[in-house]
Design a protein around this motif. Structure first.
Motif, PDB file in Angstrom:
ATOM      1  N   UNK A 291      23.429  19.024  48.818  1.00 22.00           N
ATOM      2  CA  UNK A 291      22.693  19.491  47.650  1.00 22.00           C
ATOM      3  C   UNK A 291      21.253  19.008  47.767  1.00 22.00           C
ATOM      4  N   UNK A 292      20.343  19.515  46.925  1.00 25.60           N
ATOM      5  CA  UNK A 292      18.930  19.122  47.055  1.00 25.60           C
ATOM      6  C   UNK A 292      18.692  17.624  46.971  1.00 25.60           C
ATOM      7  N   UNK A 293      19.479  16.890  46.162  1.00 25.55           N
ATOM      8  CA  UNK A 293      19.274  15.446  46.050  1.00 25.55           C
ATOM      9  C   UNK A 293      19.497  14.756  47.390  1.00 25.55           C
ATOM     10  N   UNK A 294      20.492  15.215  48.134  1.00 28.75           N
ATOM     11  CA  UNK A 294      20.750  14.640  49.462  1.00 28.75           C
ATOM     12  C   UNK A 294      19.567  14.901  50.380  1.00 28.75           C
ATOM     13  N   UNK A 295      19.062  16.137  50.352  1.00 31.81           N
ATOM     14  CA  UNK A 295      17.934  16.494  51.219  1.00 31.81           C
ATOM     15  C   UNK A 295      16.692  15.699  50.831  1.00 31.81           C
ATOM     16  N   UNK A 296      16.420  15.564  49.544  1.00 30.50           N
ATOM     17  CA  UNK A 296      15.248  14.819  49.086  1.00 30.50           C
ATOM     18  C   UNK A 296      15.317  13.371  49.563  1.00 30.50           C
ATOM     19  N   UNK A 297      16.498  12.776  49.508  1.00 31.44           N
ATOM     20  CA  UNK A 297      16.653  11.404  49.970  1.00 31.44           C
ATOM     21  C   UNK A 297      16.317  11.256  51.442  1.00 31.44           C
ATOM     22  N   UNK A 298      16.760  12.201  52.254  1.00 35.83           N
ATOM     23  CA  UNK A 298      16.470  12.148  53.683  1.00 35.83           C
ATOM     24  C   UNK A 298      15.004  12.462  53.973  1.00 35.83           C
ATOM     25  N   UNK A 299      14.412  13.371  53.199  1.00 38.31           N
ATOM     26  CA  UNK A 299      12.979  13.667  53.350  1.00 38.31           C
ATOM     27  C   UNK A 299      12.148  12.423  53.019  1.00 38.31           C
ATOM     28  N   UNK A 300      12.546  11.682  51.987  1.00 40.47           N
ATOM     29  CA  UNK A 300      11.847  10.453  51.619  1.00 40.47           C
ATOM     30  C   UNK A 300      11.928   9.429  52.741  1.00 40.47           C
ATOM     31  N   UNK A 301      13.100   9.333  53.373  1.00 41.74           N
ATOM     32  CA  UNK A 301      13.247   8.422  54.508  1.00 41.74           C
ATOM     33  C   UNK A 301      12.362   8.864  55.671  1.00 41.74           C
ATOM     34  N   UNK A 302      12.301  10.173  55.908  1.00 40.20           N
ATOM     35  CA  UNK A 302      11.439  10.696  56.972  1.00 40.20           C
ATOM     36  C   UNK A 302       9.975  10.388  56.683  1.00 40.20           C
ATOM     37  N   UNK A 303       9.582  10.542  55.429  1.00 37.94           N
ATOM     38  CA  UNK A 303       8.203  10.265  55.027  1.00 37.94           C
ATOM     39  C   UNK A 303       7.814   8.825  55.368  1.00 37.94           C
ATOM     40  N   UNK A 304       8.692   7.889  55.051  1.00 35.79           N
ATOM     41  CA  UNK A 304       8.395   6.482  55.307  1.00 35.79           C
ATOM     42  C   UNK A 304       8.248   6.212  56.799  1.00 35.79           C
ATOM     43  N   UNK A 305       9.091   6.816  57.610  1.00 34.00           N
ATOM     44  CA  UNK A 305       9.040   6.593  59.049  1.00 34.00           C
ATOM     45  C   UNK A 305       7.768   7.203  59.653  1.00 34.00           C
ATOM     46  N   UNK A 306       7.390   8.376  59.172  1.00 35.74           N
ATOM     47  CA  UNK A 306       6.192   9.034  59.712  1.00 35.74           C
ATOM     48  C   UNK A 306       4.931   8.292  59.296  1.00 35.74           C
ATOM     49  N   UNK A 307       4.907   7.771  58.079  1.00 36.55           N
ATOM     50  CA  UNK A 307       3.741   7.012  57.621  1.00 36.55           C
ATOM     51  C   UNK A 307       3.538   5.746  58.445  1.00 36.55           C
ATOM     52  N   UNK A 308       4.595   5.287  59.105  1.00 35.58           N
ATOM     53  CA  UNK A 308       4.501   4.081  59.912  1.00 35.58           C
ATOM     54  C   UNK A 308       4.039   4.316  61.337  1.00 35.58           C
ATOM     55  N   UNK A 309       3.776   5.578  61.709  1.00 35.80           N
ATOM     56  CA  UNK A 309       3.338   5.873  63.075  1.00 35.80           C
ATOM     57  C   UNK A 309       1.907   5.385  63.284  1.00 35.80           C
ATOM     58  N   UNK A 310       1.687   4.663  64.367  1.00 37.86           N
ATOM     59  CA  UNK A 310       0.345   4.175  64.710  1.00 37.86           C
ATOM     60  C   UNK A 310      -0.368   5.232  65.543  1.00 37.86           C
ATOM     61  N   UNK A 311      -1.435   5.795  65.008  1.00 38.69           N
ATOM     62  CA  UNK A 311      -2.197   6.821  65.726  1.00 38.69           C
ATOM     63  C   UNK A 311      -3.441   6.263  66.400  1.00 38.69           C
ATOM     64  N   UNK A 312      -3.595   4.944  66.380  1.00 39.48           N
ATOM     65  CA  UNK A 312      -4.722   4.334  67.069  1.00 39.48           C
ATOM     66  C   UNK A 312      -5.978   4.307  66.216  1.00 39.48           C
ATOM     67  N   UNK A 313      -6.992   3.558  66.642  1.00 42.25           N
ATOM     68  CA  UNK A 313      -8.242   3.446  65.881  1.00 42.25           C
ATOM     69  C   UNK A 313      -8.893   4.816  65.675  1.00 42.25           C
ATOM     70  N   UNK A 314      -9.132   5.165  64.433  1.00 45.54           N
ATOM     71  CA  UNK A 314      -9.787   6.430  64.123  1.00 45.54           C
ATOM     72  C   UNK A 314      -8.935   7.651  64.338  1.00 45.54           C
ATOM     73  N   UNK A 315      -7.654   7.480  64.640  1.00 44.48           N
ATOM     74  CA  UNK A 315      -6.774   8.618  64.884  1.00 44.48           C
ATOM     75  C   UNK A 315      -6.418   9.346  63.598  1.00 44.48           C
ATOM     76  N   UNK A 316      -6.268  10.648  63.712  1.00 47.96           N
ATOM     77  CA  UNK A 316      -5.846  11.433  62.559  1.00 47.96           C
ATOM     78  C   UNK A 316      -4.409  11.093  62.205  1.00 47.96           C
ATOM     79  N   UNK A 317      -4.117  10.918  60.935  1.00 54.41           N
ATOM     80  CA  UNK A 317      -2.784  10.512  60.498  1.00 54.41           C
ATOM     81  C   UNK A 317      -1.728  11.500  60.977  1.00 54.41           C
TER      82      UNK A 317
END
Length: 284
Positions: free
Chosen positions: A67-93
């Motif tokens: 159901x959508x709640x399950x998907x939203x929970x996994x999307x939130x987890x994906x968001x946190x993992x992607x925000x943690x990616x290091x793109x280097x000095x001055x790198x685009x997020x």
């Protein structure tokens, strides 16, 4: 159609295109889950972002009742993992789009639960008519909705690759959801914008109608997008609702040559202005 009668067959193809060194697209297909992610970001971070998003969503293949709640929970987890990616000095997020469908059941009747963030697209071919089920989260789509651009003008607009929602943005994006009943003989198309920037919906429809085998249809769409210019990574997943026992299949197309790319970028990132001139990074 009931749960016991549902049989799906699918095919997929992906290619980095003619102007890209790295394929930042990815897809997840099988077990009732069909998703495409189109990554973006510096230092090859787009490739990592799309892979992390699909990995985070992969538990959907084992969920009995989605159901959508399950998907939203996994999307939130994906968001946190992607925000943690290091793109280097001055790198685009780093960031990624996400689109596709998951088989979900209501009263033991199968439905497509469509999910979308960004400008990758999901279509449904039914009765010979192709309908775009997803809505593009992009600047040009906002201009189309406001009556300031036609669909054809949007295809050529210099900011057609700027998205207004993406996983990896400052705030977790709200996915769009839509339920549609699963109908025998329907065909689902999930793709990155590398396909739709090169081929019109009319041409996509014709290819889907001309090729009954989903793998052949997916491969043909990618081949035609490359022949039309291949300006971006191209990923296509085609899913058929059948009465047979076709096995799941996948194929990755061979790599092509590299030239300067035309990447998807989040709204606010460095991108051409509406007149085609460069625009500096906006403040967060």
């Amino acid at each position: 159609m009931t749960a016991g009668e549902l049989v799906l067959s699918w095919g997929a193809a992906t290619h980095e295109g003619l102007r890209r060194r790295v394929n930042e697209d990815g897809f997840l297909a099988g077990d009732g889950v069909f998703l495409v992610a189109d990554g973006m970001g510096g230092h090859d971070a787009g490739e990592v972002a799309s892979a992390l998003a699909l990995e985070a969503l992969s538990p959907l293949r084992d969920v009995t009742r989605v159901d959508p709640d399950v998907v939203v929970g996994l999307v939130t987890a994906a968001q946190a993992r992607i925000r943690g990616i290091d793109t280097g000095p001055g790198g685009r997020a780093a960031g990624t789009t996400l689109t596709g469908a998951v088989v979900a059941y209501q009263d033991d009747v199968p439905y497509w639960l469509f999910v979308n963030v960004g400008d990758s697209r999901t279509y449904l071919l039914s009765g010979g008519t192709l309908d775009q089920v997803s809505v593009d989260h992009s600047e040009v789509q906002q201009l189309v909705d406001a009556g300031l651009l036609t669909e054809e003008e949007a295809r050529r607009h210099p900011r057609r690759n700027v998205v207004t929602r993406a996983l990896g943005a400052d705030e977790t994006p709200a996915p769009d959801f839509r339920y549609v009943p699963v109908v025998l003989d329907d065909r689902l198309l999930v793709c990155s914008d590398g396909l739709t920037v090169e081929l019109t919906d009319e041409r996509i429809t014709q290819v889907l109608l001309d090729h009954a085998d989903p793998q052949q249809a997916a491969a043909r769409l990618v081949d035609e997008a490359i022949a039309a210019g291949g300006r971006d990574n191209i990923t296509v997943v085609v899913v058929d609702v059948t009465g047979g026992n076709d096995a799941d299949r996948t194929v990755t197309s061979p790599r092509g040559a590299w030239e300067p790319d035309e990447d998807t970028v989040p709204s606010g990132a460095s991108a051409p202005g509406r007149d085609g001139s460069p625009r500096a990074q906006e403040d967060a």
